[in-house]
Design a protein around this motif. Structure first.
Motif, PDB file in Angstrom:
ATOM      1  N   ARG A 142       0.833  -1.205   0.000  1.00  0.00           N
ATOM      2  CA  ARG A 142       0.000   0.000   0.000  1.00  0.00           C
ATOM      3  C   ARG A 142       0.869   1.257   0.000  1.00  0.00           C
ATOM      4  O   ARG A 142       0.555   2.245  -0.667  1.00  0.00           O
ATOM      5  N   LYS A 143       1.983   1.222   0.740  1.00  0.00           N
ATOM      6  CA  LYS A 143       2.870   2.378   0.783  1.00  0.00           C
ATOM      7  C   LYS A 143       3.472   2.636  -0.599  1.00  0.00           C
ATOM      8  O   LYS A 143       3.524   3.781  -1.062  1.00  0.00           O
ATOM      9  N   GLN A 144       3.921   1.585  -1.241  1.00  0.00           N
ATOM     10  CA  GLN A 144       4.494   1.760  -2.568  1.00  0.00           C
ATOM     11  C   GLN A 144       3.439   2.175  -3.590  1.00  0.00           C
ATOM     12  O   GLN A 144       3.721   2.950  -4.513  1.00  0.00           O
ATOM     13  N   THR A 145       2.208   1.704  -3.413  1.00  0.00           N
ATOM     14  CA  THR A 145       1.130   2.101  -4.320  1.00  0.00           C
ATOM     15  C   THR A 145       0.827   3.581  -4.194  1.00  0.00           C
ATOM     16  O   THR A 145       0.626   4.284  -5.198  1.00  0.00           O
ATOM     17  N   ALA A 146       0.806   4.093  -2.953  1.00  0.00           N
ATOM     18  CA  ALA A 146       0.555   5.518  -2.751  1.00  0.00           C
ATOM     19  C   ALA A 146       1.676   6.361  -3.350  1.00  0.00           C
ATOM     20  O   ALA A 146       1.427   7.415  -3.969  1.00  0.00           O
ATOM     21  N   GLU A 147       2.915   5.907  -3.189  1.00  0.00           N
ATOM     22  CA  GLU A 147       4.040   6.645  -3.770  1.00  0.00           C
ATOM     23  C   GLU A 147       3.982   6.621  -5.288  1.00  0.00           C
ATOM     24  O   GLU A 147       4.243   7.635  -5.951  1.00  0.00           O
ATOM     25  N   LYS A 148       3.633   5.484  -5.831  1.00  0.00           N
ATOM     26  CA  LYS A 148       3.524   5.375  -7.284  1.00  0.00           C
ATOM     27  C   LYS A 148       2.379   6.253  -7.812  1.00  0.00           C
ATOM     28  O   LYS A 148       2.496   6.841  -8.897  1.00  0.00           O
ATOM     29  N   GLU A 149       1.308   6.369  -7.037  1.00  0.00           N
ATOM     30  CA  GLU A 149       0.188   7.217  -7.452  1.00  0.00           C
ATOM     31  C   GLU A 149       0.620   8.681  -7.539  1.00  0.00           C
ATOM     32  O   GLU A 149       0.228   9.398  -8.458  1.00  0.00           O
ATOM     33  N   LYS A 150       1.445   9.131  -6.591  1.00  0.00           N
ATOM     34  CA  LYS A 150       1.940  10.506  -6.649  1.00  0.00           C
ATOM     35  C   LYS A 150       2.827  10.710  -7.881  1.00  0.00           C
ATOM     36  O   LYS A 150       2.727  11.734  -8.566  1.00  0.00           O
ATOM     37  N   GLN A 151       3.676   9.751  -8.132  1.00  0.00           N
ATOM     38  CA  GLN A 151       4.558   9.868  -9.288  1.00  0.00           C
ATOM     39  C   GLN A 151       3.767   9.923 -10.593  1.00  0.00           C
ATOM     40  O   GLN A 151       4.043  10.742 -11.475  1.00  0.00           O
ATOM     41  N   LEU A 152       2.765   9.052 -10.696  1.00  0.00           N
ATOM     42  CA  LEU A 152       1.946   9.062 -11.906  1.00  0.00           C
ATOM     43  C   LEU A 152       1.124  10.338 -12.010  1.00  0.00           C
ATOM     44  O   LEU A 152       0.874  10.837 -13.107  1.00  0.00           O
ATOM     45  N   GLY A 153       0.696  10.893 -10.845  1.00  0.00           N
ATOM     46  CA  GLY A 153      -0.040  12.157 -10.861  1.00  0.00           C
ATOM     47  C   GLY A 153       0.825  13.299 -11.383  1.00  0.00           C
ATOM     48  O   GLY A 153       0.347  14.183 -12.110  1.00  0.00           O
ATOM     49  N   ILE A 154       2.114  13.288 -11.032  1.00  0.00           N
ATOM     50  CA  ILE A 154       3.030  14.317 -11.555  1.00  0.00           C
ATOM     51  C   ILE A 154       3.182  14.166 -13.059  1.00  0.00           C
ATOM     52  O   ILE A 154       3.151  15.158 -13.813  1.00  0.00           O
ATOM     53  N   LEU A 155       3.352  12.934 -13.526  1.00  0.00           N
ATOM     54  CA  LEU A 155       3.500  12.718 -14.965  1.00  0.00           C
ATOM     55  C   LEU A 155       2.223  13.053 -15.724  1.00  0.00           C
ATOM     56  O   LEU A 155       2.282  13.575 -16.845  1.00  0.00           O
ATOM     57  N   ALA A 156       1.073  12.775 -15.112  1.00  0.00           N
ATOM     58  CA  ALA A 156      -0.208  13.058 -15.773  1.00  0.00           C
ATOM     59  C   ALA A 156      -0.619  14.515 -15.642  1.00  0.00           C
ATOM     60  O   ALA A 156      -1.564  14.960 -16.309  1.00  0.00           O
ATOM     61  N   GLY A 157       0.066  15.274 -14.793  1.00  0.00           N
ATOM     62  CA  GLY A 157      -0.244  16.685 -14.643  1.00  0.00           C
ATOM     63  C   GLY A 157      -1.387  16.973 -13.707  1.00  0.00           C
ATOM     64  O   GLY A 157      -1.868  18.113 -13.650  1.00  0.00           O
ATOM     65  N   THR A 158      -1.842  16.011 -12.930  1.00  0.00           N
ATOM     66  CA  THR A 158      -2.957  16.227 -12.002  1.00  0.00           C
ATOM     67  C   THR A 158      -2.479  16.624 -10.609  1.00  0.00           C
ATOM     68  O   THR A 158      -3.307  16.944  -9.756  1.00  0.00           O
ATOM     69  N   VAL A 159      -1.165  16.613 -10.378  1.00  0.00           N
ATOM     70  CA  VAL A 159      -0.595  16.948  -9.082  1.00  0.00           C
ATOM     71  C   VAL A 159       0.505  17.979  -9.308  1.00  0.00           C
ATOM     72  O   VAL A 159       1.295  17.856 -10.250  1.00  0.00           O
ATOM     73  N   ALA A 160       0.541  19.010  -8.429  1.00  0.00           N
ATOM     74  CA  ALA A 160       1.609  20.001  -8.512  1.00  0.00           C
ATOM     75  C   ALA A 160       2.935  19.374  -8.098  1.00  0.00           C
ATOM     76  O   ALA A 160       2.973  18.386  -7.349  1.00  0.00           O
ATOM     77  N   ALA A 161       4.019  19.948  -8.589  1.00  0.00           N
ATOM     78  CA  ALA A 161       5.343  19.402  -8.305  1.00  0.00           C
ATOM     79  C   ALA A 161       6.327  20.542  -8.093  1.00  0.00           C
ATOM     80  O   ALA A 161       6.127  21.672  -8.571  1.00  0.00           O
ATOM     81  N   GLN A 162       7.381  20.232  -7.351  1.00  0.00           N
ATOM     82  CA  GLN A 162       8.455  21.189  -7.149  1.00  0.00           C
ATOM     83  C   GLN A 162       9.769  20.436  -7.007  1.00  0.00           C
ATOM     84  O   GLN A 162       9.792  19.262  -6.618  1.00  0.00           O
ATOM     85  N   GLY A 163      10.855  21.121  -7.335  1.00  0.00           N
ATOM     86  CA  GLY A 163      12.165  20.503  -7.258  1.00  0.00           C
ATOM     87  C   GLY A 163      13.168  21.303  -8.055  1.00  0.00           C
ATOM     88  O   GLY A 163      12.845  22.354  -8.639  1.00  0.00           O
ATOM     89  N   PRO A 164      14.413  20.856  -8.123  1.00  0.00           N
ATOM     90  CA  PRO A 164      15.436  21.575  -8.896  1.00  0.00           C
ATOM     91  C   PRO A 164      15.138  21.483 -10.384  1.00  0.00           C
ATOM     92  O   PRO A 164      14.486  20.551 -10.865  1.00  0.00           O
ATOM     93  N   GLY A 165      15.653  22.455 -11.108  1.00  0.00           N
ATOM     94  CA  GLY A 165      15.423  22.450 -12.545  1.00  0.00           C
ATOM     95  C   GLY A 165      15.930  23.719 -13.187  1.00  0.00           C
ATOM     96  O   GLY A 165      16.828  24.385 -12.678  1.00  0.00           O
ATOM     97  N   ILE A 166      15.325  24.074 -14.316  1.00  0.00           N
ATOM     98  CA  ILE A 166      15.728  25.258 -15.073  1.00  0.00           C
ATOM     99  C   ILE A 166      14.492  26.022 -15.530  1.00  0.00           C
ATOM    100  O   ILE A 166      13.383  25.477 -15.597  1.00  0.00           O
ATOM    101  N   THR A 167      14.728  27.308 -15.832  1.00  0.00           N
ATOM    102  CA  THR A 167      13.712  28.154 -16.453  1.00  0.00           C
ATOM    103  C   THR A 167      14.260  28.636 -17.788  1.00  0.00           C
ATOM    104  O   THR A 167      15.333  29.242 -17.846  1.00  0.00           O
ATOM    105  N   VAL A 168      13.515  28.367 -18.848  1.00  0.00           N
ATOM    106  CA  VAL A 168      13.934  28.747 -20.201  1.00  0.00           C
ATOM    107  C   VAL A 168      13.001  29.848 -20.691  1.00  0.00           C
ATOM    108  O   VAL A 168      11.786  29.660 -20.747  1.00  0.00           O
ATOM    109  N   THR A 169      13.579  30.990 -21.064  1.00  0.00           N
ATOM    110  CA  THR A 169      12.804  32.131 -21.557  1.00  0.00           C
ATOM    111  C   THR A 169      13.208  32.404 -22.999  1.00  0.00           C
ATOM    112  O   THR A 169      14.392  32.612 -23.296  1.00  0.00           O
ATOM    113  N   ILE A 170      12.224  32.429 -23.885  1.00  0.00           N
ATOM    114  CA  ILE A 170      12.469  32.630 -25.321  1.00  0.00           C
ATOM    115  C   ILE A 170      11.779  33.922 -25.741  1.00  0.00           C
ATOM    116  O   ILE A 170      10.556  34.055 -25.641  1.00  0.00           O
TER     117      ILE A 170
END
Length: 287
Positions: A142-170
């Protein structure tokens, strides 16, 4: 001398002449018949040598339908191989003309991708080990299922996310940047390990499409205004070099007189969300 004493003269070879007159004349033996092999007589002409027989068998050529089909197939195969070799030589010539620092950067990027795949493999193996060794497998599952659900929510765009990265301005003052150029940027970022992307307030997911709208661009039907700003979550050391490879996104946009600014950050917030759609026909096959 009396007549008795006289012996009649023997006619020499009289009996032999009589036998020869009675026997049939001797028939000379017939020459052995040959089947199609020319003899050395004057009527048959000179015998052909091995080379002459080979030339006579090969020329003029006798092409059958099966031989013609095989020849066409071999020609098609050879043409395909030639095209493949030409395409490979074109791709290798681009790298051959690159600078040494560019080649080092590309090699580092490939090493980083390999390392990411290795880390993902180790993570999956660790999850399997935890499931096998955990005393309470149901709770661990169940713990791994909940974690996997969050990961899939980030990939599907239904969950907000934050972390390191870049900002590209064109910045596109000439209005020459097209949708396919921005799509190339998204594809490069995904290939470099981007986990969440947001373009001007629109969340980018697997089914995202870009289209040209006059001199502007639309993302999933939403018209976005300049400047085009990408918020990308991922490893900055992988994302920025992916955009700056020779002949890559940055060089392509600069040829269109656009300016590209890439800024690294330890915290990027991607808060644009997508509405989860319930499929009409597809259903889970799990019990």
């Amino acid at each position: 001398m009396s007549d008795a004493d006289k012996t009649p003269e023997r006619q020499p070879h009289t009996g032999e002449h009589r036998l020869r007159r009675e026997l049939p004349q001797e028939v000379p033996p017939k020459a052995p018949e040959t089947s199609g092999i020319p003899t050395s007589g004057n009527d048959s002409g000179p015998a052909l040598t091995g080379r002459q027989r080979l030339v006579k068998g090969l020329w003029p050529p006798r092409v059958t339908r099966a031989q013609l089909i095989v020849a066409l197939l071999l020609f098609g195969l050879g043409f395909g191989l030639a095209v493949q070799v030409a395409s490979n030589s074109d791709s290798s010539s681009a790298l051959r003309g690159a600078r040494q620092e560019d080649l080092v950067r590309i090699l580092d990027e490939l090493d980083d991708r390999t390392q990411r795949l290795q880390d993902e493999k180790q993570g999956l193996e660790g999850q399997r080990t935890e499931l096998e060794n955990s005393s309470d497998r149901a709770e661990e599952a169940r713990k791994q299922t909940a974690e996997k659900e969050k990961q899939l929510g980030i990939l599907a765009g239904t969950v907000a996310a934050q972390g390191p990265g870049i900002t590209v301005t064109i910045e596109d003052t000439k209005g020459l940047v097209r949708a396919n150029m921005l799509l190339d940027a998204i594809q490069e970022l995904r290939a470099a390990g981007a986990e969440a992307i947001q373009v001007n307030g629109v969340r980018v997911v697997a089914g995202t499409y870009l289209s040209d709208t006059g001199k502007s661009v639309s993302v999933d039907g939403n018209k976005i205004a300049q400047p085009y700003r990408f918020k990308v979550i991922g490893k900055p050391q992988d994302l920025e070099p992916a955009l700056n490879i020779p002949g890559g996104v940055v060089q392509t946009l600069e040829k269109e007189q656009a300016t590209v600014d890439v800024e690294r950050s330890t915290k990027i917030v991607v808060d644009a969300l997508r509405v989860a759609k319930q499929p009409d026909y597809a259903r889970s096959s799990s019990p």
